[in-house]
Design an enzyme around this catalytic site. Structure first.
Site, PDB file in Angstrom:
ATOM      1  N   LYS A 178       0.883  -1.179   0.000  1.00  0.00           N
ATOM      2  CA  LYS A 178       0.000   0.000   0.000  1.00  0.00           C
ATOM      3  C   LYS A 178       0.913   1.219   0.000  1.00  0.00           C
ATOM      4  O   LYS A 178       1.606   1.503   0.974  1.00  0.00           O
ATOM      5  CB  LYS A 178      -0.886  -0.020   1.247  1.00  0.00           C
ATOM      6  N   GLY A 231       4.375   3.245  10.481  1.00  0.00           N
ATOM      7  CA  GLY A 231       3.600   4.482  10.517  1.00  0.00           C
ATOM      8  C   GLY A 231       3.391   4.912  11.955  1.00  0.00           C
ATOM      9  O   GLY A 231       4.140   4.519  12.856  1.00  0.00           O
ATOM     10  N   SER A 232       2.347   5.707  12.158  1.00  0.00           N
ATOM     11  CA  SER A 232       2.135   6.303  13.478  1.00  0.00           C
ATOM     12  C   SER A 232       1.576   5.282  14.473  1.00  0.00           C
ATOM     13  O   SER A 232       0.936   4.303  14.088  1.00  0.00           O
ATOM     14  CB  SER A 232       1.165   7.476  13.350  1.00  0.00           C
ATOM     15  N   VAL A 235      -2.360   4.943  14.252  1.00  0.00           N
ATOM     16  CA  VAL A 235      -2.861   4.051  13.195  1.00  0.00           C
ATOM     17  C   VAL A 235      -2.451   2.603  13.498  1.00  0.00           C
ATOM     18  O   VAL A 235      -3.232   1.673  13.305  1.00  0.00           O
ATOM     19  CB  VAL A 235      -2.360   4.507  11.807  1.00  0.00           C
ATOM     20  N   GLY A 236      -1.245   2.421  14.004  1.00  0.00           N
ATOM     21  CA  GLY A 236      -0.783   1.072  14.353  1.00  0.00           C
ATOM     22  C   GLY A 236      -1.705   0.398  15.361  1.00  0.00           C
ATOM     23  O   GLY A 236      -2.003  -0.792  15.259  1.00  0.00           O
ATOM     24  N   GLU A 253       6.004  -1.110  13.208  1.00  0.00           N
ATOM     25  CA  GLU A 253       7.146  -0.208  13.391  1.00  0.00           C
ATOM     26  C   GLU A 253       6.561   1.195  13.524  1.00  0.00           C
ATOM     27  O   GLU A 253       6.169   1.795  12.528  1.00  0.00           O
ATOM     28  CB  GLU A 253       8.084  -0.294  12.181  1.00  0.00           C
ATOM     29  N   CYS A 287      11.332   8.463  12.483  1.00  0.00           N
ATOM     30  CA  CYS A 287      10.834   7.857  13.714  1.00  0.00           C
ATOM     31  C   CYS A 287      11.913   7.935  14.782  1.00  0.00           C
ATOM     32  O   CYS A 287      11.630   8.005  15.965  1.00  0.00           O
ATOM     33  CB  CYS A 287      10.439   6.405  13.462  1.00  0.00           C
ATOM     34  N   GLU A 386       4.766  12.617  19.729  1.00  0.00           N
ATOM     35  CA  GLU A 386       5.646  12.736  18.566  1.00  0.00           C
ATOM     36  C   GLU A 386       5.100  13.805  17.615  1.00  0.00           C
ATOM     37  O   GLU A 386       3.899  13.854  17.361  1.00  0.00           O
ATOM     38  CB  GLU A 386       5.694  11.387  17.833  1.00  0.00           C
TER      39      GLU A 386
HETATM   40  P1  NAD Z   1       0.405   7.288   9.271  1.00  0.00           P
HETATM   41  O1  NAD Z   1       0.234   6.281  10.346  1.00  0.00           O
HETATM   42  O2  NAD Z   1      -0.583   8.379   9.173  1.00  0.00           O
HETATM   43  O3  NAD Z   1       0.417   6.572   7.833  1.00  0.00           O
HETATM   44  C1  NAD Z   1       1.297   5.534   7.516  1.00  0.00           C
HETATM   45  C2  NAD Z   1       0.676   4.658   6.438  1.00  0.00           C
HETATM   46  O4  NAD Z   1      -0.509   4.076   6.972  1.00  0.00           O
HETATM   47  C3  NAD Z   1       0.253   5.419   5.175  1.00  0.00           C
HETATM   48  O5  NAD Z   1       0.508   4.619   4.042  1.00  0.00           O
HETATM   49  C4  NAD Z   1      -1.252   5.575   5.365  1.00  0.00           C
HETATM   50  O6  NAD Z   1      -1.944   5.663   4.147  1.00  0.00           O
HETATM   51  C5  NAD Z   1      -1.593   4.291   6.088  1.00  0.00           C
HETATM   52  N1  NAD Z   1      -2.813   4.351   6.888  1.00  0.00           N
HETATM   53  C6  NAD Z   1      -3.377   5.435   7.476  1.00  0.00           C
HETATM   54  N2  NAD Z   1      -4.516   5.088   8.103  1.00  0.00           N
HETATM   55  C7  NAD Z   1      -4.681   3.766   7.928  1.00  0.00           C
HETATM   56  C8  NAD Z   1      -5.654   2.811   8.350  1.00  0.00           C
HETATM   57  N3  NAD Z   1      -6.721   3.170   9.078  1.00  0.00           N
HETATM   58  N4  NAD Z   1      -5.503   1.512   8.002  1.00  0.00           N
HETATM   59  C9  NAD Z   1      -4.426   1.128   7.275  1.00  0.00           C
HETATM   60  N5  NAD Z   1      -3.479   1.980   6.828  1.00  0.00           N
HETATM   61  C10 NAD Z   1      -3.595   3.292   7.158  1.00  0.00           C
HETATM   62  O7  NAD Z   1       1.876   7.846   9.449  1.00  0.00           O
HETATM   63  P2  NAD Z   1       2.615   8.990   8.648  1.00  0.00           P
HETATM   64  O8  NAD Z   1       2.259  10.299   9.247  1.00  0.00           O
HETATM   65  O9  NAD Z   1       2.440   8.787   7.208  1.00  0.00           O
HETATM   66  O10 NAD Z   1       4.124   8.632   9.018  1.00  0.00           O
HETATM   67  C11 NAD Z   1       4.743   9.099  10.158  1.00  0.00           C
HETATM   68  C12 NAD Z   1       4.749   8.062  11.260  1.00  0.00           C
HETATM   69  O11 NAD Z   1       5.464   6.897  10.854  1.00  0.00           O
HETATM   70  C13 NAD Z   1       5.496   8.576  12.485  1.00  0.00           C
HETATM   71  O12 NAD Z   1       4.789   8.213  13.634  1.00  0.00           O
HETATM   72  C14 NAD Z   1       6.833   7.852  12.414  1.00  0.00           C
HETATM   73  O13 NAD Z   1       7.490   7.737  13.642  1.00  0.00           O
HETATM   74  C15 NAD Z   1       6.411   6.529  11.847  1.00  0.00           C
HETATM   75  N6  NAD Z   1       7.558   5.815  11.274  1.00  0.00           N
HETATM   76  C16 NAD Z   1       8.053   4.739  11.953  1.00  0.00           C
HETATM   77  C17 NAD Z   1       9.182   4.075  11.472  1.00  0.00           C
HETATM   78  C18 NAD Z   1       9.759   2.895  12.221  1.00  0.00           C
HETATM   79  O14 NAD Z   1      10.540   2.159  11.639  1.00  0.00           O
HETATM   80  N7  NAD Z   1       9.430   2.698  13.486  1.00  0.00           N
HETATM   81  C19 NAD Z   1       9.777   4.493  10.280  1.00  0.00           C
HETATM   82  C20 NAD Z   1       9.225   5.579   9.602  1.00  0.00           C
HETATM   83  C21 NAD Z   1       8.114   6.233  10.110  1.00  0.00           C
END
Ligand code: NAD
Length: 488
Positions: A178, A231-232, A235-236, A253, A287, A386
């Site tokens: 995705k 991601g965040s 959402v996780g 992650e 992150c 964050e």
């Molecule tokens: P986000 O959680 O908003 O989005 C990340 C991904 O999830 C995107 O592709 C988005 O389309 C998808 N998404 C959003 N809502 C969803 C849902 N309900 N169901 C399934 N998928 C969904 O995060 P962001 O703002 O795009 O990225 C920043 C975040 O990512 C920060 O919190 C950062 O710390 C984290 N991050 C973590 C790592 C790691 O390795 N730990 C690495 C990079 C970024």
């Protein structure tokens, strides 16, 4: 203008480029100038179902290819990525606003990831071990899980693609990636390169779209056996609920609020350099960004003065001579401006930055000034949430015990760094920090393709990617017992 990607970015499903079934498109804006640079297929559950069906159909044949040969195919993909590195870097730079040089570095990192994982096809180790029973042999072998759903953030988009796709595929799974809505063309070009390098149809499908619609449908799909999400934390947590309910394998992650500790015996110039890189490189969109700078009282004033002076010299823009670029979208910029406003209202002092850039060149883009805030309580919103942008907070502590307590008080547990010349203290810090990564005399960020990355507490669910540990996310172990009849 020559374009490196289509104006309308389609999905890759079963080796074909297709728009979303409903014909809808989302807009991708340039972080640099705020104007639309492309549209991406706004996929829904129907498109996800088609992609999952394609991946499911392709999976048995892909898994039947010996792992060494799967590795050879993935090696071809990694080499094709390397051959196209300049092009990919241009796309990454256009979509993220980072400099071409930085985008190229990230792309080369993605190639390294591919090379490493391709080689895992020659290992994929299980164990052979003893048995309590005579003439019985015990071993484990690694098996694919099935169809993998891969969801990523846009901060280091091509690296994020490589972190997930290569390990998922080497294990014999097929995948649906995705794409992040903020980096659609980066995922698209990877799909194109992989297809042209000979990855069989349906093995990797790239679905564009918004998180709740496309990502949500992928997480909920009963045929997606393993989900890996970067991601965040918010959402996780939602994804964990859905995936947990249907008992899908899940790797999370997530975010970080990482502590950077400066002791009284630190090399202050080096510490300032690493603090600036940790807080502001990639516009703080890591992150592993060092967003909490915890400094011993004895050197606080000197460190603060040097930090402010160094930060004031940062060049912020989208060229190779700049130190950092814009944040990824207008929402992120607004979130940061609002968070600074709330911190000020709660009594914090902004030592530098604190606003967006308003000069002619940057006003229309999503440029946040590198910002340092002082005087926050340990439990203030900006101390615990964050922000994912170029904002760092300074904290004054009497000494080591208070530094450790403050560093570990975060709900997150991703990374931490300490600057000290005292080896014993450094090693005590390594043991004391409740984080997945600890660095001594360096930055809070930095990972390598062969090393496992991940965090504790709200930074993840305990899984580690990449490194060989990623194989544990994407494969299942099967116990095999062989009974021989020695007298037969
Ligand atoms: P986000 O959680 O908003 O989005 C990340 C991904 O999830 C995107 O592709 C988005 O389309 C998808 N998404 C959003 N809502 C969803 C849902 N309900 N169901 C399934 N998928 C969904 O995060 P962001 O703002 O795009 O990225 C920043 C975040 O990512 C920060 O919190 C950062 O710390 C984290 N991050 C973590 C790592 C790691 O390795 N730990 C690495 C990079 C970024």
């Amino acid at each position: 203008m020559t374009r490196d990607f289509p104006e309308q970015i389609p999905n890759w499903i079963a080796g074909r480029q297709v728009p979303a079934a409903a014909g809808q498109w989302g807009a991708k804006l340039s972080p640099h100038h705020g104007r639309r640079i492309s549209e991406f297929a706004s996929s829904t559950a129907d498109d996800v179902a088609t992609a999952v069906a394609a991946a499911k159909e392709a999976q048995a044949d892909w898994a039947a290819i010996p792992a060494v040969k799967r590795g050879n195919i993935l090696l071809d993909v990694a080499l094709a990525l390397r051959a196209n590195a300049e092009l990919v870097a241009c796309i990454v730079a256009a979509e993220t606003g980072k400099s071409p040089k930085e985008a190229l570095g990230e792309t080369i990192g993605a190639v390294q990831q591919g090379l490493f994982m391709a080689g895992e096809g020659m290992r994929l180790y299980g164990r052979t071990t003893t048995s309590a029973v005579a003439n019985k042999h015990a071993m484990t072998v690694r098996c694919p899980i099935g169809v993998a759903g891969l969801i990523i953030a846009a901060n280091t988009p091509i690296a994020n693609v490589a972190w997930k796709v290569f390990p998922a595929l080497i294990c014999g799974n097929t995948a649906i990636l995705k794409a992040p809505e903020d980096a659609p063309a980066t995922a698209w070009i990877f799909g194109k390169i992989a297809a042209e390098a000979g990855l069989p149809r349906g093995v990797l499908n790239v679905v564009q779209g918004f998180g709740p619609e496309a990502g949500g449908a992928l997480v909920a799909h009963p045929d997606v056996a393993v989900i890996s999400f970067t991601g965040s934390t918010a959402v996780g947590r939602r994804i964990a609920g859905v995936a947990g309910d249907r008992l899908a394998r899940l790797s999370l992650e997530l975010g970080g609020k990482n502590a950077f500790v400066v002791c009284e015996d630190a090399d202050l110039d080096k510490a300032v350099e690493w603090a600036v890189l940790s807080a502001f490189s990639n516009a703080g969109q890591r992150c592993a960004a060092g967003s909490r700078l915890i400094v011993f009282d004895a050197v606080y004033d000197e460190f603060r003065a040097k930090l402010i002076a160094r930060t004031a010299k940062l060049n912020v823009g989208a060229t190779d001579s700049d130190d950092c670029g814009p944040v990824i979208n207008g929402r992120q910029l607004s979130n940061m401006l609002a968070a600074v406003g709330r911190a000020k209202a709660a009594g914090a002092t902004v030592l530098c930055g604190g606003d967006r850039f308003t000069d002619e060149e940057r006003a229309a883009g999503f440029y946040m000034q590198p910002t340092i805030v002082e005087g926050l309580a340990a439990d203030a919103e900006m101390s615990i949430c964050e922000l994912f942008g170029p904002i760092a907070a300074l904290y004054r502590v009497p000494g080591y015990a208070e530094a450790i307590a403050l560093a570990n008080s975060s709900p997150y547990g991703l990374t931490a760094a300490i600057h000290t010349r005292d080896f014993d203290r450094a090693m005590r810090f390594v043991a004391a920090m409740d984080t997945g990564v600890v660095t001594v005399n360096g930055g809070t960020y930095g990972s390598e393709p062969h090393m496992p990355f991940g965090g504790s507490k709200q930074s993840g669910n305990g899984s580690r990617e990449p490194g060989t540990e990623a194989l544990d996310v994407y494969s299942s172990l099967k116990d095999v017992y062989l009974l021989v009849s020695p007298h037969a």
